[in-house]
Design a protein around this motif. Structure first.
Motif, PDB file in Angstrom:
ATOM      1  N   TYR A 187       4.075   9.431   4.627  1.00 19.29           N
ATOM      2  CA  TYR A 187       5.252   9.181   3.808  1.00 19.29           C
ATOM      3  C   TYR A 187       5.180   7.869   3.040  1.00 19.29           C
ATOM      4  CZ  TYR A 187       6.790  13.150   6.476  1.00 19.29           C
ATOM      5  OH  TYR A 187       6.861  14.404   7.028  1.00 19.29           O
ATOM      6  N   THR A 188       3.988   7.490   2.633  1.00 21.65           N
ATOM      7  CA  THR A 188       3.816   6.295   1.806  1.00 21.65           C
ATOM      8  C   THR A 188       4.072   6.645   0.342  1.00 21.65           C
ATOM      9  OG1 THR A 188       1.446   6.776   1.775  1.00 21.65           O
ATOM     10  CG2 THR A 188       2.220   5.148   3.369  1.00 21.65           C
ATOM     11  N   THR A 189       4.375   5.613  -0.464  1.00 17.64           N
ATOM     12  CA  THR A 189       4.676   5.837  -1.878  1.00 17.64           C
ATOM     13  C   THR A 189       3.490   6.421  -2.623  1.00 17.64           C
ATOM     14  OG1 THR A 189       4.102   3.534  -2.329  1.00 17.64           O
ATOM     15  CG2 THR A 189       6.437   4.043  -1.957  1.00 17.64           C
ATOM     16  N   GLU A 190       2.275   6.100  -2.197  1.00 19.60           N
ATOM     17  CA  GLU A 190       1.031   6.700  -2.671  1.00 19.60           C
ATOM     18  C   GLU A 190       0.180   6.977  -1.433  1.00 19.60           C
ATOM     19  OE1 GLU A 190       0.226   7.534  -5.713  1.00 19.60           O
ATOM     20  OE2 GLU A 190       1.938   6.630  -6.735  1.00 19.60           O
ATOM     21  N   PRO A 191      -0.722   7.959  -1.495  1.00 21.28           N
ATOM     22  CA  PRO A 191      -1.537   8.224  -0.307  1.00 21.28           C
ATOM     23  C   PRO A 191      -2.434   7.042   0.064  1.00 21.28           C
ATOM     24  CG  PRO A 191      -1.640  10.052  -1.866  1.00 21.28           C
ATOM     25  CD  PRO A 191      -0.967   8.929  -2.577  1.00 21.28           C
ATOM     26  N   ASN A 192      -2.376   6.627   1.322  1.00 26.29           N
ATOM     27  CA  ASN A 192      -3.299   5.599   1.815  1.00 26.29           C
ATOM     28  C   ASN A 192      -4.721   6.154   1.803  1.00 26.29           C
ATOM     29  OD1 ASN A 192      -1.099   3.973   2.294  1.00 26.29           O
ATOM     30  ND2 ASN A 192      -1.026   4.382   4.493  1.00 26.29           N
ATOM     31  N   THR A 193      -5.680   5.306   1.467  1.00 25.80           N
ATOM     32  CA  THR A 193      -7.079   5.741   1.421  1.00 25.80           C
ATOM     33  C   THR A 193      -7.953   4.791   2.230  1.00 25.80           C
ATOM     34  OG1 THR A 193      -7.521   4.501  -0.615  1.00 25.80           O
ATOM     35  CG2 THR A 193      -6.824   6.799  -0.852  1.00 25.80           C
ATOM     36  N   ILE A 194      -9.079   5.315   2.680  1.00 22.78           N
ATOM     37  CA  ILE A 194     -10.039   4.506   3.416  1.00 22.78           C
ATOM     38  C   ILE A 194     -11.455   4.926   3.024  1.00 22.78           C
ATOM     39  CG2 ILE A 194     -10.065   6.071   5.419  1.00 22.78           C
ATOM     40  CD1 ILE A 194     -10.343   3.533   7.176  1.00 22.78           C
ATOM     41  N   SER A 195     -12.300   3.929   2.741  1.00 23.65           N
ATOM     42  CA  SER A 195     -13.711   4.161   2.445  1.00 23.65           C
ATOM     43  C   SER A 195     -14.517   3.769   3.670  1.00 23.65           C
ATOM     44  CB  SER A 195     -14.153   3.355   1.230  1.00 23.65           C
ATOM     45  OG  SER A 195     -13.421   3.716   0.080  1.00 23.65           O
ATOM     46  N   THR A 242     -14.794   8.123   0.383  1.00 24.14           N
ATOM     47  CA  THR A 242     -13.402   7.689   0.486  1.00 24.14           C
ATOM     48  C   THR A 242     -12.525   8.869   0.892  1.00 24.14           C
ATOM     49  OG1 THR A 242     -13.752   6.000  -1.209  1.00 24.14           O
ATOM     50  CG2 THR A 242     -11.471   6.642  -0.755  1.00 24.14           C
ATOM     51  N   TYR A 243     -11.545   8.610   1.762  1.00 27.97           N
ATOM     52  CA  TYR A 243     -10.724   9.680   2.336  1.00 27.97           C
ATOM     53  C   TYR A 243      -9.241   9.362   2.229  1.00 27.97           C
ATOM     54  CZ  TYR A 243     -15.234  11.030   4.091  1.00 27.97           C
ATOM     55  OH  TYR A 243     -16.558  11.392   4.163  1.00 27.97           O
ATOM     56  N   ASN A 244      -8.479  10.409   1.998  1.00 25.20           N
ATOM     57  CA  ASN A 244      -7.022  10.339   1.972  1.00 25.20           C
ATOM     58  C   ASN A 244      -6.522  10.405   3.404  1.00 25.20           C
ATOM     59  OD1 ASN A 244      -4.259  11.056   1.852  1.00 25.20           O
ATOM     60  ND2 ASN A 244      -4.529  11.996  -0.161  1.00 25.20           N
ATOM     61  N   LEU A 245      -5.766   9.423   3.827  1.00 28.14           N
ATOM     62  CA  LEU A 245      -5.304   9.371   5.219  1.00 28.14           C
ATOM     63  C   LEU A 245      -4.092  10.265   5.474  1.00 28.14           C
ATOM     64  CD1 LEU A 245      -5.725   5.554   5.930  1.00 28.14           C
ATOM     65  CD2 LEU A 245      -7.019   7.419   6.953  1.00 28.14           C
ATOM     66  N   GLY A 248      -5.238  14.925   5.946  1.00 28.42           N
ATOM     67  CA  GLY A 248      -6.119  15.512   6.946  1.00 28.42           C
ATOM     68  C   GLY A 248      -7.587  15.478   6.589  1.00 28.42           C
ATOM     69  N   SER A 249      -7.975  14.688   5.569  1.00 19.55           N
ATOM     70  CA  SER A 249      -9.384  14.630   5.159  1.00 19.55           C
ATOM     71  C   SER A 249     -10.295  14.196   6.297  1.00 19.55           C
ATOM     72  CB  SER A 249      -9.546  13.671   3.976  1.00 19.55           C
ATOM     73  OG  SER A 249      -8.870  14.150   2.837  1.00 19.55           O
ATOM     74  N   LEU A 250      -9.797  13.307   7.137  1.00 20.06           N
ATOM     75  CA  LEU A 250     -10.623  12.811   8.244  1.00 20.06           C
ATOM     76  C   LEU A 250     -10.817  13.858   9.342  1.00 20.06           C
ATOM     77  CD1 LEU A 250      -9.489   9.098   8.795  1.00 20.06           C
ATOM     78  CD2 LEU A 250     -11.565   9.935   7.691  1.00 20.06           C
ATOM     79  N   GLU A 286     -13.382  -0.312   2.578  1.00 23.12           N
ATOM     80  CA  GLU A 286     -12.169  -0.668   1.829  1.00 23.12           C
ATOM     81  C   GLU A 286     -11.022   0.206   2.293  1.00 23.12           C
ATOM     82  OE1 GLU A 286     -10.600  -1.154  -2.810  1.00 23.12           O
ATOM     83  OE2 GLU A 286     -12.505  -0.161  -2.381  1.00 23.12           O
ATOM     84  N   ARG A 287      -9.860  -0.387   2.382  1.00 24.43           N
ATOM     85  CA  ARG A 287      -8.671   0.359   2.805  1.00 24.43           C
ATOM     86  C   ARG A 287      -7.512  -0.024   1.895  1.00 24.43           C
ATOM     87  NH1 ARG A 287      -6.965   2.318   8.360  1.00 24.43           N
ATOM     88  NH2 ARG A 287      -4.803   2.943   8.066  1.00 24.43           N
ATOM     89  N   THR A 288      -6.779   0.982   1.436  1.00 20.98           N
ATOM     90  CA  THR A 288      -5.605   0.728   0.596  1.00 20.98           C
ATOM     91  C   THR A 288      -4.391   1.334   1.270  1.00 20.98           C
ATOM     92  OG1 THR A 288      -6.997   0.893  -1.382  1.00 20.98           O
ATOM     93  CG2 THR A 288      -4.618   0.982  -1.696  1.00 20.98           C
ATOM     94  N   ASP A 289      -3.445   0.486   1.650  1.00 23.22           N
ATOM     95  CA  ASP A 289      -2.220   0.931   2.301  1.00 23.22           C
ATOM     96  C   ASP A 289      -1.027   0.680   1.385  1.00 23.22           C
ATOM     97  OD1 ASP A 289      -3.293   1.770   4.819  1.00 23.22           O
ATOM     98  OD2 ASP A 289      -3.610  -0.333   5.299  1.00 23.22           O
ATOM     99  N   TYR A 290      -0.179   1.683   1.249  1.00 25.89           N
ATOM    100  CA  TYR A 290       1.002   1.583   0.393  1.00 25.89           C
ATOM    101  C   TYR A 290       2.269   1.531   1.242  1.00 25.89           C
ATOM    102  CZ  TYR A 290      -2.122   2.838  -3.441  1.00 25.89           C
ATOM    103  OH  TYR A 290      -3.146   2.831  -4.367  1.00 25.89           O
ATOM    104  N   PRO A 291       3.371   1.057   0.659  1.00 22.67           N
ATOM    105  CA  PRO A 291       4.635   0.986   1.416  1.00 22.67           C
ATOM    106  C   PRO A 291       5.107   2.368   1.861  1.00 22.67           C
ATOM    107  CG  PRO A 291       4.771  -0.286  -0.624  1.00 22.67           C
ATOM    108  CD  PRO A 291       3.504   0.518  -0.696  1.00 22.67           C
ATOM    109  N   VAL A 292       5.819   2.402   2.969  1.00 24.77           N
ATOM    110  CA  VAL A 292       6.381   3.646   3.488  1.00 24.77           C
ATOM    111  C   VAL A 292       7.736   3.904   2.838  1.00 24.77           C
ATOM    112  CG1 VAL A 292       7.141   4.860   5.562  1.00 24.77           C
ATOM    113  CG2 VAL A 292       5.197   3.293   5.673  1.00 24.77           C
TER     114      VAL A 292
END
Length: 337
Positions: A187-195, A242-245, A248-250, A286-292
């Motif tokens: 439920y983040t404003t944009e999907p969190n991603t992780i490389s 890089t994966y969308n958290l 369910g990409s992981l 790299e990890r990008t976390d967005y606000p919930v």
């Protein structure tokens, strides 16, 4: 004398008949085999023919996707036999459930249900551009028009049972809050991603030695190229992409890897992680976390999810109880041809 001879011949034929049966020299007809009872549910029979019909659909599908030779191979035969056991269990559960229709006040015949079946059939058929394309799909999955409609009818009745059993289920604010708290990444404003990158080796001592080198400042990518047994990622310095958290990409990774990787911080390197493939060292490149989003923005969506979970739980518990209270006998040894 002739009369006595006829009697003796009659007796001899009866004896011979019993001998042939006992020696398996008289084979059952296909109809008799199909009518063989493979389970009884509160006295209602499930036949081998019913199981075989569904198993044949599975066999036809496997042949169309893996080749005709697969279904006659050792692996194919084993897969089909395992499938028959699974199907028998499903038919037992379905039979137990369908036996509750009268008690629940659900109609299993009539013009209204026939119309629902036809509408569902037409809806499926409309997804295909031509009659031939639809017929090819029916054939691929081992269906005829009649058998598909039978399955659709059973499915619609099962849906009605589900609705009746779960009609009073609700979701509470406490349940919604708990789900929201446990699933923030969805439920983040944009999907969190992780490389991610990793190094995979066969033994723990080598993995620990490499982890020590990384901790001492040696380059992760260089060590991956020189040591990782995952040759695909090793050539890229261990990079896995890089994966969308949130989507369910992981889930494509084994559980041991996924649990550790999902919580790594930007630039963090994991301890040694063991999986069925060996020993991993995982790096978050790299990890990008967005606000919930605030709960109020997503409350309706979460309420629907929690409601469905509660309905499924009640329904499954109810069916389990129905099965426990039923008299069920299975004859799995009769499933094999």
């Amino acid at each position: 004398m002739k009369k006595i001879k006829k009697i003796l011949i009659g007796v001899s034929l009866v004896v011979l008949s019993f001998m042939l049966v006992s020696c398996n020299l008289i084979t059952k007809t296909p109809e008799a085999i199909a009518n063989t009872t493979v389970a009884k549910v509160n006295g209602e029979k499930i036949t081998k023919g019913e199981v075989d019909e569904l198993a044949q659909q599975y066999s036809d599908y496997m042949a169309s996707t893996n080749g005709a030779d697969y279904v006659t191979s050792e692996a194919g035969i084993e897969a089909i036999n395992d499938y028959k056991i699974t199907v028998l269990g499903q038919l037992v559960t379905q039979t137990v459930t369908l036996q509750k229709t009268e008690e629940l006040g659900i109609e299993i015949e009539g013009d209204e249900l026939d119309k629902e079946v036809q509408d569902k059939y037409d809806e499926i058929k409309a997804q295909y551009d031509t009659e031939d394309a639809f017929n090819q799909i029916l054939e691929q999955y081992g269906y005829t028009e009649e058998s598909l409609k039978d399955d659709l009818k059973d499915g619609l009745i099962m849906d009605k049972i589900y609705t009746e059993v779960t009609k009073d289920v609700t979701s509470t604010d406490e349940e919604i809050q708990a789900y929201y708290d446990a699933n923030q990444e969805k439920y983040t404003t944009e999907p969190n991603t992780i490389s991610l990158s990793h190094i995979l080796v066969a033994d723990e001592d080598t993995a620990k030695d490499l982890k020590a080198k990384i901790d001492a400042g040696e380059d992760f990518a260089t060590l991956a190229k020189e040591n990782s047994t995952d040759t695909g990622s090793a050539a890229e310095g261990g990079s896995l992409g890089t994966y969308n958290l949130a989507d369910g990409s992981l889930d494509n990774f084994v559980e041991e890897f996924r649990i550790v990787a999902a919580v790594l911080k930007d630039g963090e390197v994991s301890d040694v992680v063991q999986s069925q493939f060996g020993y991993h060292i995982i790096k978050c490149d790299e990890r990008t976390d967005y606000p919930v989003k605030p709960l109020e923005e997503v409350k309706d969506d979460i309420s629907a999810i929690v409601l469905k979970q509660n309905q499924d739980t009640l329904y499954n518990d109810t069916v389990d109880k129905w099965e426990e209270d039923s008299t069920i006998k299975k004859y799995e040894d009769r499933l094999s041809d």
